[in-house]
Write a protein that holds these residues in place. Sequence first.
Motif, mmCIF file in Angstrom:
data_model
loop_
_atom_site.group_PDB
_atom_site.id
_atom_site.type_symbol
_atom_site.label_atom_id
_atom_site.label_comp_id
_atom_site.label_asym_id
_atom_site.label_seq_id
_atom_site.Cartn_x
_atom_site.Cartn_y
_atom_site.Cartn_z
ATOM 1 N N UNK A 1 -5.610 -0.229 2.614
ATOM 2 C CA UNK A 1 -5.515 0.246 1.248
ATOM 3 C C UNK A 1 -4.344 1.223 1.094
ATOM 4 N N UNK A 2 -4.084 2.039 2.122
ATOM 5 C CA UNK A 2 -2.959 2.971 2.040
ATOM 6 C C UNK A 2 -1.657 2.224 1.798
ATOM 7 N N UNK A 3 -1.419 1.188 2.576
ATOM 8 C CA UNK A 3 -0.156 0.470 2.460
ATOM 9 C C UNK A 3 -0.019 -0.186 1.091
ATOM 10 N N UNK A 4 -1.052 -0.860 0.654
ATOM 11 C CA UNK A 4 -1.009 -1.539 -0.639
ATOM 12 C C UNK A 4 -0.807 -0.556 -1.790
ATOM 13 N N UNK A 5 -1.480 0.574 -1.743
ATOM 14 C CA UNK A 5 -1.374 1.572 -2.813
ATOM 15 C C UNK A 5 -0.028 2.283 -2.835
ATOM 16 N N UNK A 6 0.758 2.171 -1.760
ATOM 17 C CA UNK A 6 1.992 2.920 -1.663
ATOM 18 C C UNK A 6 3.241 2.061 -1.520
ATOM 19 N N UNK A 7 3.151 0.812 -1.937
ATOM 20 C CA UNK A 7 4.335 -0.043 -1.999
ATOM 21 C C UNK A 7 4.757 -0.683 -0.692
ATOM 22 N N UNK A 8 3.805 -0.919 0.212
ATOM 23 C CA UNK A 8 4.106 -1.567 1.486
ATOM 24 C C UNK A 8 3.475 -2.953 1.525
ATOM 25 N N UNK A 9 4.061 -3.822 2.334
ATOM 26 C CA UNK A 9 3.502 -5.152 2.575
ATOM 27 C C UNK A 9 3.216 -5.263 4.070
ATOM 28 N N UNK A 42 -6.430 -1.184 21.131
ATOM 29 C CA UNK A 42 -5.353 -0.640 20.310
ATOM 30 C C UNK A 42 -5.172 -1.537 19.106
ATOM 31 N N UNK A 43 -4.833 -0.939 17.981
ATOM 32 C CA UNK A 43 -4.571 -1.717 16.772
ATOM 33 C C UNK A 43 -3.129 -1.457 16.371
ATOM 34 N N UNK A 44 -2.369 -2.504 16.230
ATOM 35 C CA UNK A 44 -0.954 -2.415 15.911
ATOM 36 C C UNK A 44 -0.705 -2.899 14.489
ATOM 37 N N UNK A 45 0.053 -2.108 13.749
ATOM 38 C CA UNK A 45 0.360 -2.427 12.357
ATOM 39 C C UNK A 45 1.862 -2.303 12.160
ATOM 40 N N UNK A 46 2.438 -3.323 11.537
ATOM 41 C CA UNK A 46 3.830 -3.262 11.093
ATOM 42 C C UNK A 46 3.797 -3.521 9.593
ATOM 43 N N UNK A 47 4.337 -2.578 8.829
ATOM 44 C CA UNK A 47 4.355 -2.712 7.374
ATOM 45 C C UNK A 47 5.773 -2.495 6.872
ATOM 46 N N UNK A 48 6.161 -3.288 5.907
ATOM 47 C CA UNK A 48 7.487 -3.183 5.291
ATOM 48 C C UNK A 48 7.341 -2.487 3.940
ATOM 49 N N UNK A 49 8.153 -1.485 3.731
ATOM 50 C CA UNK A 49 8.108 -0.795 2.439
ATOM 51 C C UNK A 49 8.948 -1.601 1.455
ATOM 52 N N UNK A 50 8.296 -2.183 0.477
ATOM 53 C CA UNK A 50 8.979 -3.059 -0.476
ATOM 54 C C UNK A 50 9.266 -2.368 -1.798
ATOM 55 N N UNK A 51 8.660 -1.207 -2.007
ATOM 56 C CA UNK A 51 8.851 -0.467 -3.255
ATOM 57 C C UNK A 51 8.836 1.024 -2.934
ATOM 58 N N UNK A 53 8.125 4.593 -4.027
ATOM 59 C CA UNK A 53 7.396 5.375 -5.028
ATOM 60 C C UNK A 53 6.735 6.543 -4.308
ATOM 61 N N UNK A 54 6.351 7.573 -5.041
ATOM 62 C CA UNK A 54 5.707 8.714 -4.390
ATOM 63 C C UNK A 54 4.423 8.284 -3.673
ATOM 64 N N UNK A 55 4.222 8.823 -2.481
ATOM 65 C CA UNK A 55 3.011 8.489 -1.739
ATOM 66 C C UNK A 55 1.800 9.110 -2.419
ATOM 67 N N UNK A 56 0.720 8.367 -2.426
ATOM 68 C CA UNK A 56 -0.518 8.879 -3.004
ATOM 69 C C UNK A 56 -1.682 8.537 -2.089
ATOM 70 N N UNK A 57 -2.732 9.311 -2.215
ATOM 71 C CA UNK A 57 -3.925 9.089 -1.413
ATOM 72 C C UNK A 57 -4.580 7.786 -1.868
ATOM 73 N N UNK A 58 -4.893 6.885 -0.941
ATOM 74 C CA UNK A 58 -5.473 5.602 -1.346
ATOM 75 C C UNK A 58 -6.951 5.715 -1.718
ATOM 76 N N UNK A 59 -7.393 4.765 -2.508
ATOM 77 C CA UNK A 59 -8.807 4.620 -2.844
ATOM 78 C C UNK A 59 -9.267 3.318 -2.201
ATOM 79 N N UNK A 60 -10.387 3.374 -1.489
ATOM 80 C CA UNK A 60 -10.874 2.164 -0.847
ATOM 81 C C UNK A 60 -11.138 1.085 -1.883
#
Length: 68
Positions: A1-9, A42-51, A53-60
């Motif tokens: 949810x953090x990534x989606x709410x903050x412009x990442x894919x 271990x959990x590995x995440x790679x996210x691309x910032x596509x937009x 915008x100011x970071x905000x706290x995500x909502x589940x």
Amino acid sequence: DFFEDNGFKLQVLLGVAGSLAEGFRTFALDPFGRAAPPPEAGIYVVAERTEIRPLRWPVQRKYRGMIR
């Protein structure tokens, strides 16, 4: 949810368990489901910032409809 709410894919979401002696094995994870990874995984995440915008706290995801 953090990534989606903050412009990442999400590009990669992968779990890895095991050891050097036993060998490592990967396991799939559902990005929006519950996870029960094995001990010492271990959990590995790679996210691309596509937009930019100011970071905000995500909502589940399951609570979004209650506040928006």
